[in-house]
Scaffold this active site. Structure first.
Site, PDB file in Angstrom:
ATOM      1  N   ASP A   1     -14.358  -5.719  -5.870  1.00 59.24           N
ATOM      2  CA  ASP A   1     -13.340  -6.391  -5.065  1.00 59.24           C
ATOM      3  C   ASP A   1     -12.021  -5.629  -5.200  1.00 59.24           C
ATOM      4  O   ASP A   1     -11.624  -5.254  -6.312  1.00 59.24           O
ATOM      5  CB  ASP A   1     -13.150  -7.833  -5.523  1.00 59.24           C
ATOM      6  CG  ASP A   1     -12.298  -8.630  -4.550  1.00 59.24           C
ATOM      7  OD1 ASP A   1     -12.864  -9.169  -3.579  1.00 59.24           O
ATOM      8  OD2 ASP A   1     -11.073  -8.714  -4.771  1.00 59.24           O
TER       9      ASP A   1
ATOM     10  N   HIS B   1      -2.556  -4.490   8.867  1.00 57.88           N
ATOM     11  CA  HIS B   1      -4.021  -4.499   8.799  1.00 57.88           C
ATOM     12  C   HIS B   1      -4.630  -3.127   9.060  1.00 57.88           C
ATOM     13  O   HIS B   1      -5.722  -2.833   8.574  1.00 57.88           O
ATOM     14  CB  HIS B   1      -4.575  -5.524   9.790  1.00 57.88           C
ATOM     15  CG  HIS B   1      -4.327  -6.940   9.362  1.00 57.88           C
ATOM     16  ND1 HIS B   1      -5.110  -7.589   8.444  1.00 57.88           N
ATOM     17  CD2 HIS B   1      -3.358  -7.829   9.718  1.00 57.88           C
ATOM     18  CE1 HIS B   1      -4.658  -8.818   8.252  1.00 57.88           C
ATOM     19  NE2 HIS B   1      -3.588  -8.986   9.009  1.00 57.88           N
TER      20      HIS B   1
ATOM     21  N   ASP C   1      -7.338  -1.641   6.669  1.00 59.33           N
ATOM     22  CA  ASP C   1      -8.654  -1.134   7.087  1.00 59.33           C
ATOM     23  C   ASP C   1      -8.897   0.270   6.544  1.00 59.33           C
ATOM     24  O   ASP C   1     -10.018   0.618   6.151  1.00 59.33           O
ATOM     25  CB  ASP C   1      -8.750  -1.116   8.613  1.00 59.33           C
ATOM     26  CG  ASP C   1      -8.907  -2.503   9.205  1.00 59.33           C
ATOM     27  OD1 ASP C   1      -9.166  -3.452   8.442  1.00 59.33           O
ATOM     28  OD2 ASP C   1      -8.783  -2.640  10.442  1.00 59.33           O
TER      29      ASP C   1
ATOM     30  N   GLU D   1     -12.609  -7.623   1.558  1.00 57.43           N
ATOM     31  CA  GLU D   1     -12.399  -6.502   0.629  1.00 57.43           C
ATOM     32  C   GLU D   1     -13.468  -6.458  -0.454  1.00 57.43           C
ATOM     33  O   GLU D   1     -13.282  -5.847  -1.504  1.00 57.43           O
ATOM     34  CB  GLU D   1     -11.006  -6.606  -0.010  1.00 57.43           C
ATOM     35  CG  GLU D   1     -10.792  -7.805  -0.912  1.00 57.43           C
ATOM     36  CD  GLU D   1     -10.303  -9.048  -0.197  1.00 57.43           C
ATOM     37  OE1 GLU D   1      -9.629  -9.868  -0.845  1.00 57.43           O
ATOM     38  OE2 GLU D   1     -10.588  -9.198   1.015  1.00 57.43           O
TER      39      GLU D   1
END
Length: 341
Positions: A209, A222, A226, A252
């Site tokens: 994570d 974002h 990404d 994630e």
């Protein structure tokens, strides 16, 4: 609702009825038209059957456009298209082409014999009516052969369409199992690949994570978020072997399943990935601002005897959250903490 017909003879009969329906309505014998008519004659879709019968009762035309609409609405998302539609269709095509070829051979032989008779009758003027009849039959056979050749060419072309559709279906299956952003498997693809693993052997998993990922999204957007996901996915891809599975579970979070490898091997891989991610230096070009150090928390677990995949993943997930609680940017084996990096 769709059902799979496992009786070959019955399926072949339904295939023949479907082709007859197509011929009666001048529908091109392509995979889409066949799929819809097969479902219609087999009563596998109540809604589809009702739509066709309503059209017929209103004297409407059953054309290619109407059939394609039914395909998109009722069949496109159905399961097992290849098994349920393409294979019976291909078998029927083979059977039909063999029949046509055999008939053409017989007609050629008949035409050859009639020409011999016709040539012999040329010597006798009293057989002129018979000669005219033979010539008429020869012309009929010639026209029939021409029509059958045209049909054979069209059906042969349909084979190419069947193969193309099969390729597209395979590509769709692959895409459905793949995460678009990273190229890793998605959750569905991971579950599918796990079917080939021998549960009697030792397997390990790593749950990964990205730390403070929300802050990256909120602070840099974002698009940058990404990009971070893609870079970490690339590190994971380069770190595993061909026998292992890597997937993005969403957001994630990632998972690695190591085929026939114990926890000690998984620990080494997890630490390698952690260190590689920590070394990333990311610059947002339009602000000329470096992102804070990127890090990941990793949880490691090993599959015990008679344990399910779900149980294994749950253990790795708990180990990963333990890594978060211990300060992030570290690897934790379930119920055993590793020293911080």
């Amino acid at each position: 609702m769709y059902t799979t017909n496992n009786n070959y003879k019955e399926a072949q009969l339904l295939s023949d009825r479907a082709l007859a329906f197509m011929a009666n309505h001048d529908l091109i014998p392509n995979p889409i038209n066949y799929a819809v008519t097969y479902h219609y004659v087999s009563n596998d879709s109540t809604d589809l059957k009702s739509a066709i019968e309503k059209k017929l009762n209103n004297n409407g035309q059953i054309d290619n456009v109407f059939i394609e609409c039914l395909f998109n609405e009722h069949i496109c998302a159905a399961q097992n298209i290849e098994t349920f539609i393409l294979s019976p269709f291909e078998k029927t095509l083979t059977k039909t082409l063999k029949k046509i070829d055999a008939q053409i051979v017989n007609e050629k032989e008949i035409a050859f014999n009639l020409r011999k008779v016709n040539k012999a009758l040329n010597q006798f003027t009293q057989h002129k009516p018979l000669k005219s009849l033979i010539s008429f039959i020869i012309n009929l056979i010639s026209n029939s052969q021409s029509q059958r050749k045209s049909l054979t060419d069209e059906l042969t072309h349909t084979y190419a369409e069947v193969n193309l559709l099969r390729t597209q279906l395979n590509e769709s299956r692959d895409q459905a199992a793949e995460d678009i952003l990273t190229g890793l498997l998605n959750r569905r693809g991971c579950q599918s690949k796990l079917q080939s693993f021998d549960l009697s052997k030792t397997h390990s998993t790593i749950m990964i994570d990205i730390d403070h990922f929300k802050q990256i999204n909120d602070g840099f957007g974002h698009t940058v978020g990404d990009k971070v996901i893609q870079l970490i996915a690339s590190i994971i891809k380069k770190s595993i072997t061909a026998d292992d599975i890597a997937a993005r579970l969403g957001g994630e979070e990632f998972i690695i399943v190591m085929n026939n490898k114990p926890t000690k091997v998984a620990e080494l891989l997890a630490e390698k990935i952690r260190a590689s991610v920590e070394k990333l230096k990311l610059l947002q070009k339009h602000t000329n601002t470096y992102l804070p150090t990127i890090s990941v928390s990793l949880g490691i677990a090993e599959l015990n005897e008679k344990e399910s995949w779900e149980s294994l993943f749950d253990k790795a997930d708990r180990a990963m959250y333990q890594a978060k609680k211990l300060g992030r940017n570290r690897c934790v084996v379930i119920e055993q903490s590793l020293k911080p990096a």
